[in-house]
Design an enzyme around this catalytic site. Sequence first.
Site, mmCIF file in Angstrom:
data_model
loop_
_atom_site.group_PDB
_atom_site.id
_atom_site.type_symbol
_atom_site.label_atom_id
_atom_site.label_comp_id
_atom_site.label_asym_id
_atom_site.label_seq_id
_atom_site.Cartn_x
_atom_site.Cartn_y
_atom_site.Cartn_z
ATOM 1 N N LYS A 13 -8.907 -65.805 5.261
ATOM 2 C CA LYS A 13 -8.398 -64.442 4.698
ATOM 3 C C LYS A 13 -7.165 -64.102 6.197
ATOM 4 C CE LYS A 13 -11.931 -61.752 5.593
ATOM 5 N NZ LYS A 13 -13.262 -62.906 6.158
ATOM 6 N N ARG A 88 -15.449 -53.808 3.874
ATOM 7 C CA ARG A 88 -16.201 -54.899 4.203
ATOM 8 C C ARG A 88 -17.609 -54.318 3.537
ATOM 9 N NH1 ARG A 88 -14.071 -57.842 7.931
ATOM 10 N NH2 ARG A 88 -15.607 -59.207 8.924
ATOM 11 N N ARG A 127 -13.104 -72.801 15.656
ATOM 12 C CA ARG A 127 -12.051 -72.451 15.329
ATOM 13 C C ARG A 127 -11.843 -71.711 16.609
ATOM 14 N NH1 ARG A 127 -12.017 -66.661 11.242
ATOM 15 N NH2 ARG A 127 -13.388 -65.538 12.855
ATOM 16 N N ARG A 160 -12.617 -66.685 20.307
ATOM 17 C CA ARG A 160 -13.365 -65.230 19.800
ATOM 18 C C ARG A 160 -14.698 -64.853 20.667
ATOM 19 N NH1 ARG A 160 -11.320 -63.314 13.923
ATOM 20 N NH2 ARG A 160 -13.281 -62.319 14.818
ATOM 21 N N ARG A 171 -22.890 -63.087 11.519
ATOM 22 C CA ARG A 171 -22.201 -62.287 11.078
ATOM 23 C C ARG A 171 -22.024 -62.887 9.144
ATOM 24 N NH1 ARG A 171 -17.949 -64.449 14.244
ATOM 25 N NH2 ARG A 171 -15.838 -63.568 12.188
#
Length: 220
Positions: A13, A88, A127, A160, A171
Site C-alpha cells: 500500500k 482499517r 522490510r 520498523r 498484525r
Amino acid sequence: MKLVLLGAPGAGKGTHATHLSDDYGIPHISTGDIFRANLRNGTELGLKAKSYMDQGLLVPDELTVDLVLDRLKQDDCKNGWILDGFPRNLFQAEALTKALADEGDEIDYAINLIVDDQEIVRRMSGRLVCSSCGVSYNTNGLMPKVDGVCDRCGGPVVRRADDEPETVLKRLNVYHEQTEPIAAYYRGLGKEARVDGALPKDETYALLTGLLGDKDGCHN
Ligand code: ADP
Ligand code: ZN
C-alpha cells in the site's frame, strides 16, 4: 481522485501510494506514517498510539477517525487524496463514507491489493523503511543505493519496531479479523477494485494506472 488502499500489512500500500501520489499530484495520507511522526516528535497522540502499535493492535478509533477526517479538510486535499492504512475496520469505513456523503461526495475506488499470507510474511521479514519519508525497501528485493540512506529523501533507512516476526503475525491476524471485512463493505457499495499485489512492483503499478486512467481523471 479519492482512493482508499486496502490490503494486508506489507501488501505494498505504502509503496504504490507514494508512487501514485507523485504521478497524480494528490497527497498520500498514511495513518501509520502520521502515528510514527507523532511518536518521533513525542506528542501526546504519539505516546497514546505507541503501546497499540508496538503490540500490533489497532490504535483506538477515537484517536484515529477525527485525525483523518480533519486531515482530509486541509487545502491540499481539494483535488483528491490516497488513503493508506485507513479505514482499517468497519467503523472507520462507515465514518469515512458518512463524512464524505455529508459533503455530497464519495470515494472513487477502494483498491484491494491481493497478496497471500505466505508472501506477506516473506516480505515483512525483509522490510526496511525510511524513517523520514516512509518509503519501503526490502532485503529480498529493492535496497537503497547507499546502505541505510533513502534514495528518495536521504533519510535513515531502518527496520520498523513492529516488523519483528511475532508482531507481524499479530498484525496479520488483526488484518484478517478487522480489516479484511471492509473489502466486502466496499464491494457492496460497488467501489472495490481487486488488484494483484503479488506481481513484481512495476506490473502491479501498471494495473493500478490502467484502472485509474490518466491523471486528468478521465476514468469517470
Ligand atoms: P502496515 O500497513 O504495514 O501494517 P501501518 O504503517 O499502516 O502498517 O500501521 C502501523 C500501525 O499503526 C498499525 O499496526 C496500527 O497499530 C496503527 N494504525 C495505522 N492506521 C491505523 C488505523 N486506521 N486505525 C488504527 N490503527 C492504525
Ligand atoms: Zn525517505
